[in-house]
Scaffold this motif. Sequence first.
Motif, mmCIF file in Angstrom:
data_model
loop_
_atom_site.group_PDB
_atom_site.id
_atom_site.type_symbol
_atom_site.label_atom_id
_atom_site.label_comp_id
_atom_site.label_asym_id
_atom_site.label_seq_id
_atom_site.Cartn_x
_atom_site.Cartn_y
_atom_site.Cartn_z
ATOM 1 N N ARG A 166 0.868 -1.178 0.000
ATOM 2 C CA ARG A 166 0.000 0.000 0.000
ATOM 3 C C ARG A 166 0.903 1.225 0.000
ATOM 4 O O ARG A 166 1.827 1.332 0.801
ATOM 5 C CB ARG A 166 -0.901 0.036 1.219
ATOM 6 C CG ARG A 166 -1.743 1.326 1.271
ATOM 7 C CD ARG A 166 -2.757 1.354 2.395
ATOM 8 N NE ARG A 166 -3.858 0.454 2.055
ATOM 9 C CZ ARG A 166 -4.101 -0.705 2.661
ATOM 10 N NH1 ARG A 166 -3.323 -1.117 3.626
ATOM 11 N NH2 ARG A 166 -5.115 -1.454 2.293
ATOM 12 N N VAL A 179 0.188 -5.255 2.352
ATOM 13 C CA VAL A 179 -1.264 -5.385 2.350
ATOM 14 C C VAL A 179 -1.618 -6.861 2.417
ATOM 15 O O VAL A 179 -1.203 -7.650 1.561
ATOM 16 C CB VAL A 179 -1.884 -4.769 1.072
ATOM 17 C CG1 VAL A 179 -3.384 -5.052 1.007
ATOM 18 C CG2 VAL A 179 -1.616 -3.290 1.008
ATOM 19 N N PRO A 226 -6.884 -5.807 1.478
ATOM 20 C CA PRO A 226 -7.111 -4.456 0.972
ATOM 21 C C PRO A 226 -8.471 -3.923 1.415
ATOM 22 O O PRO A 226 -9.411 -4.688 1.607
ATOM 23 C CB PRO A 226 -7.050 -4.619 -0.546
ATOM 24 C CG PRO A 226 -7.313 -6.059 -0.794
ATOM 25 C CD PRO A 226 -6.870 -6.811 0.417
ATOM 26 N N ASP A 244 -9.832 0.850 -1.779
ATOM 27 C CA ASP A 244 -8.484 0.968 -2.335
ATOM 28 C C ASP A 244 -8.492 0.832 -3.856
ATOM 29 O O ASP A 244 -9.231 0.018 -4.405
ATOM 30 C CB ASP A 244 -7.561 -0.131 -1.791
ATOM 31 C CG ASP A 244 -7.042 0.150 -0.392
ATOM 32 O OD1 ASP A 244 -7.217 1.274 0.100
ATOM 33 O OD2 ASP A 244 -6.460 -0.780 0.196
ATOM 34 N N ARG A 263 -6.383 -0.416 -7.022
ATOM 35 C CA ARG A 263 -5.353 -1.433 -7.237
ATOM 36 C C ARG A 263 -4.659 -1.178 -8.570
ATOM 37 O O ARG A 263 -5.311 -0.997 -9.592
ATOM 38 C CB ARG A 263 -5.991 -2.821 -7.239
ATOM 39 C CG ARG A 263 -5.009 -3.937 -7.471
ATOM 40 C CD ARG A 263 -5.737 -5.273 -7.581
ATOM 41 N NE ARG A 263 -4.812 -6.313 -7.940
ATOM 42 C CZ ARG A 263 -4.590 -7.396 -7.227
ATOM 43 N NH1 ARG A 263 -5.274 -7.589 -6.106
ATOM 44 N NH2 ARG A 263 -3.729 -8.295 -7.624
ATOM 45 N N PHE A 308 -1.587 -0.953 -3.851
ATOM 46 C CA PHE A 308 -2.886 -0.431 -3.461
ATOM 47 C C PHE A 308 -2.724 1.000 -2.961
ATOM 48 O O PHE A 308 -1.752 1.316 -2.276
ATOM 49 C CB PHE A 308 -3.487 -1.288 -2.346
ATOM 50 C CG PHE A 308 -3.701 -2.717 -2.758
ATOM 51 C CD1 PHE A 308 -4.906 -3.130 -3.279
ATOM 52 C CD2 PHE A 308 -2.679 -3.649 -2.623
ATOM 53 C CE1 PHE A 308 -5.108 -4.451 -3.660
ATOM 54 C CE2 PHE A 308 -2.869 -4.964 -3.004
ATOM 55 C CZ PHE A 308 -4.081 -5.369 -3.523
#
Length: 107
Positions: free
Chosen positions: A27, A45, A48, A52, A54, A63
């Motif tokens: 992340r 992560v 998630p 979020d 991606r 993320f």
Amino acid sequence: MAITITQSAADHIRRHLDKRGHGLGLRLGVKPSGCSGMSYQIEFVDDPAPEDQRFEAFGVAVFVAPDSLPYLQGTQLDYAREGLNEGFRFRNPNEKAACGCGESFTV
């Protein structure tokens, strides 16, 4: 715009995920900090958040939470070694200035 990941960054992320034994990716985020105002955050992560965003390249995922996305739009995540120094490099087109030590930035 998207977050892009270089092959070098993807390889580094994959090695650490393999060593860790679990996780879906990294992340990326920003937080208020440092002498220039904002600093980058990186964490593994496992689960998630539904909101979020991606981004995926070379078999790894990154993320980004919606509140960090405006600061990171168009950023390229790279990983480099230069002499004894190594680490992630953020090529962020939103960055207007950075502090001398490289720990924080301004947008």
